[in-house]
Design a protein around this motif. Structure first.
Motif, short mmCIF file in Angstrom:
data_model
loop_
_atom_site.label_atom_id
_atom_site.label_comp_id
_atom_site.label_asym_id
_atom_site.label_seq_id
_atom_site.Cartn_x
_atom_site.Cartn_y
_atom_site.Cartn_z
N PHE A 41 -12.10 -30.67 -14.37
CA PHE A 41 -12.52 -30.64 -12.97
C PHE A 41 -13.94 -31.18 -12.82
O PHE A 41 -14.27 -31.78 -11.80
CB PHE A 41 -12.48 -29.22 -12.41
CG PHE A 41 -11.20 -28.48 -12.64
CD1 PHE A 41 -9.98 -29.15 -12.74
CD2 PHE A 41 -11.18 -27.11 -12.74
CE1 PHE A 41 -8.79 -28.47 -12.94
CE2 PHE A 41 -10.00 -26.41 -12.93
CZ PHE A 41 -8.80 -27.10 -13.04
N SER A 49 -14.39 -31.12 -5.85
CA SER A 49 -13.30 -31.38 -6.78
C SER A 49 -12.47 -30.13 -7.07
O SER A 49 -11.28 -30.23 -7.39
CB SER A 49 -13.84 -31.95 -8.10
OG SER A 49 -14.58 -30.98 -8.82
N CYS A 68 -8.52 -30.34 -6.71
CA CYS A 68 -7.58 -29.98 -7.78
C CYS A 68 -6.60 -28.91 -7.31
O CYS A 68 -5.40 -28.97 -7.61
CB CYS A 68 -8.33 -29.49 -9.01
SG CYS A 68 -9.26 -30.77 -9.87
#
Length: 278
Positions: free
Chosen positions: A184, A247, A251
């Motif tokens: 990530f 992010s 994700c």
């Protein structure tokens, strides 16, 4: 596929700033946030992902302890805070002021109805294989659901290391080498905010530490055997200006979309007309 729905658990009263910014983070990632509170919670089956947000302390009896008196952690001194704020960009300052404005009402130290709701949601999400993100209190509750325990106060860990208590990203954390969390964040360390005074103590079953701070305090946990089952101690929703923090939502939404496809392909009409999830 339509935008995946992410159920976001919040308290009945307060938590408005967190809800707005989590909703923004989910929207920027391509999802749609749906709020759940103890008084009004949509069924989890209407969503493809779960976020357990921050807030009041997890009730200590849930992990076998009695409530302790709060200890003050190393809060960033006002003169240092002003210096940091003066050197920051406009957006972090705006986030800081907005959170203060919307948090004037003192939240209860413990919220047992919320504990009950979120423990149930986490357990259901695990059973369904749904992606889960825990933020601050949410991470701590994930650990408790898995049989772990918490440090009710982390003040003693920061006698020699400063622990800034701020919505701005001034706390350095380190990603554990080899952790799935590295997928990530393309960094070995990064700066985050810090609004907590509790932390993970004994790790819950099946969880591993994914990040620590300079004092060795756990800052992220993860179940490496699941596609997305993550808890972070900081508040990524208050740092939308940082790609690394967005992010996490990206994700989560990506895994929620995958889960939604799986759910669509494995739902068949039951004889009584109800949906049977296999």
């Amino acid at each position: 596929m339509k935008r995946p729905v992410i159920l976001v658990s919040t308290p009945d009263a307060g938590g408005i700033a967190a809800w707005w910014f989590i909703k923004l983070g989910v929207a920027l990632a391509g999802g749609r946030a749906l709020r759940a509170t103890p008084a009004k919670s949509p069924p989890l089956c209407t969503a493809e992902g779960l976020i357990v947000s921050g807030g009041s302390d997890v009730f200590p009896e849930l992990y076998g302890q009695q409530p302790q008196q709060k200890k003050k952690t190393g809060i960033l001194p006002p003169r240092h805070l002003l210096k940091r704020v003066a050197g920051s960009v406009i957006l972090p300052v705006f986030l800081f002021l907005l959170r203060r404005l919307l948090s004037l009402k003192q939240a209860p130290r413990h919220d047992r109805p919320r504990d009950a709701l979120e423990m149930s949601l986490i357990t259901q999400a695990e059973t369904l294989g749904m992606p889960v993100l825990g933020i601050c209190r949410g991470m701590q509750l994930i650990n408790v659901v898995r049989g772990g325990s918490l440090h009710q106060s982390i003040a003693d860990f920061y006698e020699d290391v400063r622990h800034p208590h701020t919505v701005l990203p001034h706390k350095r954390i380190f990603i554990v080498k080899g952790s799935h969390l590295q997928s990530f964040f393309p960094y070995t360390s990064l700066k985050v905010n810090a609004l907590h005074h509790q932390a993970v103590d004994r790790l819950g079953t099946g969880l591993s530490v994914a990040a620590r701070d300079e004092a060795g305090v756990t800052q992220a946990i993860i179940d490496e055997k699941k596609p997305f089952f993550v808890g972070v101690q900081w508040h990524p929703e208050y740092m939308p200006q940082h790609n690394s923090q967005r992010s996490l939502f990206t994700c989560l939404v990506r895994h929620a979309r995958n889960y939604g496809r799986y759910k669509e392909n494995h739902e068949t009409p039951a004889p009584d007309g109800k949906q049977d999830n296999r």
